[in-house]
Design a protein around this motif. Sequence first.
Motif, short mmCIF file in Angstrom:
data_model
loop_
_atom_site.label_atom_id
_atom_site.label_comp_id
_atom_site.label_asym_id
_atom_site.label_seq_id
_atom_site.Cartn_x
_atom_site.Cartn_y
_atom_site.Cartn_z
N GLN A 176 0.86 -1.79 -0.25
CA GLN A 176 0.00 0.14 0.32
C GLN A 176 0.36 1.12 0.31
N VAL A 177 1.75 1.47 0.94
CA VAL A 177 3.06 2.58 0.63
C VAL A 177 3.90 2.72 -0.93
N THR A 178 3.79 1.54 -1.48
CA THR A 178 4.49 1.70 -3.10
C THR A 178 3.85 2.73 -3.75
N LYS A 179 4.30 3.65 -4.59
CA LYS A 179 4.23 3.99 -6.12
C LYS A 179 3.37 3.37 -6.49
N THR A 180 2.27 4.07 -7.79
CA THR A 180 1.50 3.68 -8.49
C THR A 180 3.12 2.91 -9.20
N GLY A 181 2.68 2.13 -9.97
CA GLY A 181 3.62 1.57 -11.14
C GLY A 181 5.23 0.88 -10.70
N GLY A 182 4.77 1.10 -9.29
CA GLY A 182 6.23 0.59 -8.35
C GLY A 182 6.39 -1.12 -7.37
N LYS A 183 7.45 -1.36 -7.04
CA LYS A 183 8.06 -2.59 -6.74
C LYS A 183 7.27 -2.87 -5.13
N ALA A 184 7.58 -4.22 -5.21
CA ALA A 184 7.34 -4.35 -3.55
C ALA A 184 8.05 -5.63 -3.27
N VAL A 185 9.07 -5.81 -2.94
CA VAL A 185 9.81 -7.19 -2.58
C VAL A 185 9.50 -7.75 -1.28
N ILE A 186 8.75 -8.93 -1.52
CA ILE A 186 9.07 -9.65 -0.52
C ILE A 186 10.29 -10.63 0.19
N VAL A 187 11.00 -9.82 1.22
CA VAL A 187 12.15 -10.58 1.79
C VAL A 187 12.06 -11.99 2.98
N GLY A 188 11.11 -11.35 3.54
CA GLY A 188 11.18 -12.22 4.70
C GLY A 188 9.67 -12.58 4.80
N MET A 189 9.89 -14.14 5.68
CA MET A 189 9.03 -15.42 5.18
C MET A 189 8.38 -15.69 5.85
N GLY A 190 7.23 -15.73 6.00
CA GLY A 190 6.42 -15.35 7.38
C GLY A 190 4.91 -17.10 7.60
N ALA A 191 4.08 -16.87 7.36
CA ALA A 191 3.23 -17.79 7.26
C ALA A 191 2.69 -18.23 5.82
N ASN A 192 2.16 -19.44 6.00
CA ASN A 192 1.79 -19.49 4.19
C ASN A 192 1.55 -18.44 3.51
N GLU A 193 0.71 -18.79 3.91
CA GLU A 193 -1.38 -17.66 3.45
C GLU A 193 -0.85 -16.27 5.06
N VAL A 194 -1.32 -15.27 4.10
CA VAL A 194 -1.92 -14.05 4.51
C VAL A 194 -2.96 -13.56 3.73
N LYS A 195 -3.41 -12.08 4.75
CA LYS A 195 -4.46 -11.90 3.35
C LYS A 195 -3.90 -10.14 3.11
N LEU A 196 -3.89 -10.17 1.27
CA LEU A 196 -2.97 -9.03 0.92
C LEU A 196 -3.99 -8.11 0.45
N PRO A 197 -3.61 -6.91 0.07
CA PRO A 197 -4.65 -5.74 -0.20
C PRO A 197 -4.25 -6.58 -1.94
N LEU A 198 -4.39 -6.90 -2.52
CA LEU A 198 -4.24 -7.44 -4.17
C LEU A 198 -5.17 -6.33 -5.37
N ILE A 199 -6.07 -6.27 -5.20
CA ILE A 199 -6.61 -5.32 -5.91
C ILE A 199 -6.33 -3.89 -5.85
N ASN A 200 -5.79 -2.89 -4.24
CA ASN A 200 -4.68 -2.20 -4.28
C ASN A 200 -3.75 -2.46 -5.68
N ALA A 201 -3.35 -3.81 -5.32
CA ALA A 201 -1.50 -3.91 -6.10
C ALA A 201 -2.29 -3.99 -7.47
N LEU A 202 -3.45 -4.72 -7.97
CA LEU A 202 -3.61 -4.71 -9.39
C LEU A 202 -3.96 -3.45 -9.51
N CYS A 203 -4.76 -2.43 -9.10
CA CYS A 203 -4.95 -1.79 -10.29
C CYS A 203 -4.49 -0.22 -9.94
N ARG A 204 -3.11 -0.51 -9.15
CA ARG A 204 -2.43 0.77 -9.07
C ARG A 204 -1.19 -0.09 -10.00
N GLU A 205 -0.77 -1.02 -10.40
CA GLU A 205 0.75 -2.13 -10.99
C GLU A 205 1.12 -2.16 -10.18
#
Length: 244
Positions: A176-205
């Motif tokens: 959510q903090v990354t600018k439109t058209g930017g990149k969110a890089v996930i390095v940390g490994m936690g739970a197998n399943e998490v709830k994420l704002p994918l539509i937010n990422a999709l709409c802002r590419e």
Amino acid sequence: MGDDFGDIERFTKFMKLWKDLFIYKLALIQHLENALPLQTFDFANLKVLDVENNKLPDNVSLEEGALLEPLAVGVYACKRAKIEVGANVLILGAGPIGLVTLLVAKARGASTVIIADLNESRINLAKQLGADDVYLVKKESEENKNVEQICRLFDEKPSITIDACGFESSIRLAIQVTKTGGKAVIVGMGANEVKLPLINALCREVDILGVFRYANDSFQLSYVSLNIYPRIMNFLLLQEITLY
């Protein structure tokens, strides 16, 4: 992860001295090869290695060699993010991986690197290691408020966010903090399943990139090192920290 060193004070000393090691030894890492995940031997009972081709160079001590593995994680994360000169980078998590990622991002020419963490001692250390600014995350803070306050530090949303925590809350924040058209890089490994704002990422590419440790060429750095002898060796010789 700082607790692995006994207490935050010892961890702080360790990371300060590691900064000198990082600068001094970057040009020597190219000697190390055969890193996973490009080879798949993890689940084998036995593995045969060519010892002659996997030795540390004579001018790299065992202590220094032991520190190259976590450094390679930061190198690979920054490579996946394609951090270049002038990039605005947010790093979530000021543990060992977050801090080495900070060092690598600055070495690659990022103009602004801000690091966020729940622990005040860790973000103070990040300042000493070269962070342009820091943000202390409060457990009771709302997600939208964190996004708003972090963006104020950049004067806009960061183009690249690297999550070095792996918690659901930090991954959500990274997107959510990354600018439109930017990149969110996930390095940390936690739970197998998490709830994420994918539509937010999709709409802002916003591109979501995963990092699994490192790749072969993460060890093959060619940055020009500065002629600064790493004080970390003196620190280790005093046995203030043991690496085993």
